[in-house]
Design an enzyme around this catalytic site. Structure first.
Site, mmCIF file in Angstrom:
data_model
loop_
_atom_site.group_PDB
_atom_site.id
_atom_site.type_symbol
_atom_site.label_atom_id
_atom_site.label_comp_id
_atom_site.label_asym_id
_atom_site.label_seq_id
_atom_site.Cartn_x
_atom_site.Cartn_y
_atom_site.Cartn_z
ATOM 1 C CD GLU A 175 -2.986 -0.719 0.071
ATOM 2 O OE1 GLU A 175 -3.521 0.307 0.420
ATOM 3 O OE2 GLU A 175 -3.571 -1.607 -0.157
ATOM 4 C CG HIS A 246 -3.473 3.122 4.537
ATOM 5 N ND1 HIS A 246 -4.308 3.190 3.536
ATOM 6 C CD2 HIS A 246 -3.388 1.464 3.771
ATOM 7 C CE1 HIS A 246 -4.938 3.031 2.583
ATOM 8 N NE2 HIS A 246 -4.053 1.611 2.386
ATOM 9 C CB CYS A 366 -4.813 10.213 2.584
ATOM 10 S SG CYS A 366 -4.855 8.587 4.694
#
Ligand code: SUG
Length: 444
Positions: A175, A246, A366
């Site tokens: 990720e 995350h 993000c």
């Protein structure tokens, strides 16, 4: 040591920004499924956040949105005919694939790649591995175009190495930088590269939500980048079960400071000790927030840790750039205020409005990919992709012309969206100095 600065590259939010509920384990995405979005407000919020960082003195870059709806992907599934017919048929016969093909998820640039600055890389180049994002169908469609974007921004292969994504298989689920924190004395000095993984590829995962990063993916990235100072740490199972999809939802770091929730790591003491052992020339500072002061659920809904922790020119202490949701949550707000009131490493907290992205679980951190660059590396980036006041104004005007103010997931089936978003991207490409042929539809 060659001095270096932190630059950020943010994903420009695409015209199909929507709330389709595509990410299990990301509570905001599930909660807001089906709501109407405002793509125009979303991109303007993102642009204003970028400008804020540029105004604070950090180099700021723009990564272009991807072509969505992703017609080539739908054609690869056997849908044929005109582009409109492909989209229409896909929504009828395979709506989950159609929804994935329409997602504007490349906006979350923290998931674009993992980055190793030249100070830490064995060959002295800056290394990028685009994330394969295989855990979620919609996100697995990003990495090839992301690689194109990174090549456009970092074109000089003597200074930059843009790798292919790891093989897109579950064992190597990756990720990107959302699970990576770099700590250092100064940006240009050798750092500690903390790589946080959720599951071991060869063990059964039985959590309620997916663990998106494997240990083996993190190890492979450190290996291929030749990254020094790598520390592998396991994300806590409780955090994932609580909605921490995350690590950057509960942890952020900058220079010598790691700011995290007490439920971030499976073994907090062991993680701290490993970071201390790897740190060269500095003593890491751990600012840990307890569950008593901030329950995990509040940390996740308010995104205190999904903030940008930045060292601003001329300032001794760090600045934390939080979403307005942090200010709106009394517990998070109290924690933020106590940080600045203390004599700790974080001296200032600022708030930015990125509510459109937040409703999909995407906070200020993000939306950006951090890239530490020396002056010579900065000079080798593509200047057309650097956010200036002029580019900010042009992109805002472009968004006003091309973006809808309301989009429901049902609207994603509207074939008019194909032409609308292609026209927008076609006109965007020259603004960012992207050659024609950057987008798949331009190559047909
Ligand atoms: O991967 N949301 C993204 C949010 C990514 C946030 N990034 C970081 N934490 N670094 C995700 O879950 C939701 C899309 C939707 O449901 O329509 C989504 O993909």
């Amino acid at each position: 040591m060659i001095p270096a600065v932190e630059a950020n590259a943010d994903g420009l939010i695409g015209p199909t920004h929507s709330y389709a509920g595509l990410s299990p384990g990301n509570l905001a995405s599930s909660l807001n499924k089906g709501e109407a979005s405002n793509p125009r407000a979303a991109i303007l919020q993102g642009l204003d956040k970028m400008k804020r960082l540029a105004d604070l003195g950090l180099p700021q870059f723009v990564l272009p949105p991807h072509e969505r709806p992703n017609i080539p992907f739908l054609r690869s599934l056997g849908f044929t005919g005109s582009d409109a017919a492909v989209l229409e048929r896909a929504w009828k016969d395979a709506p989950s694939f159609a929804a994935a093909a329409c997602s504007a998820s490349p906006m979350w640039a923290a998931n674009a790649a993992t980055v190793t600055p030249s100070a830490d890389a064995a060959d002295g180049r800056v290394h990028f591995t685009p994330a394969n994002l295989v855990t979620n169908l919609h996100r697995s469609l990003e990495h090839a175009q992301t690689k194109r974007s990174l090549n456009a921004l970092f074109p000089d292969s003597t200074r930059f190495a843009v790798h292919d994504a790891l093989s897109p298989v579950a064992h190597l689920a990756d990720e990107g930088a959302a699970n990576h924190v770099r700590l250092c004395a100064e940006h240009g000095s050798p750092g500690v590269n903390l790589l946080v993984w959720g599951r071991d590829a060869f063990e059964t995962w039985d959590g309620p939500y997916p663990a998106r990063q494997t240990r083996q993916a993190s190890e492979a990235i450190a290996r291929r980048h030749g990254a020094s100072g790598a520390v592998l740490a396991q994300q806590s199972r409780a955090a994932i079960a609580g909605g921490t999809f995350h690590n950057d939802v509960v942890c952020v770091g900058a220079l010598g400071t790691l700011f995290h929730h007490d439920l971030a790591f499976e073994d907090t003491a062991g993680t701290h000790a490993a970071i201390q052992a790897a740190a060269k020339g500095f003593d890491p500072i751990f600012v840990e927030v307890s569950s008593a002061d901030l329950p995990l659920a509040d940390a996740i809904s308010s995104y205190l840790f999904n903030s940008m922790l930045v060292s601003l020119p001329g300032e001794d202490r760090l600045t934390l750039i939080c979403p307005t949701e942090t200010r709106d949550n009394p517990r998070s707000h109290a924690v933020a205020q106590s940080l600045t009131a203390s004599n700790g490493p974080i001296g200032r907290v600022e708030y930015v409005d990125v509510r459109q992205s937040m409703r999909n679980g995407g906070g200020p951190a993000c939306l950006r990919l951090r890239v530490v660059l020396t002056e010579a590396e900065l000079a080798a980036t593509n200047p057309a992709m650097r956010l200036t006041d002029d580019l900010h104004a042009r992109l805002s005007a472009w968004a006003d012309r091309h973006y809808r103010e309301r989009l429901t997931p049902a609207d994603l089936a509207d074939p008019a969206l194909i032409e609308e978003s292609r026209t927008a991207l076609d006109q965007l490409a020259p603004l960012l100095g992207l050659g024609s042929g950057f987008y798949p539809f331009q190559r047909n």
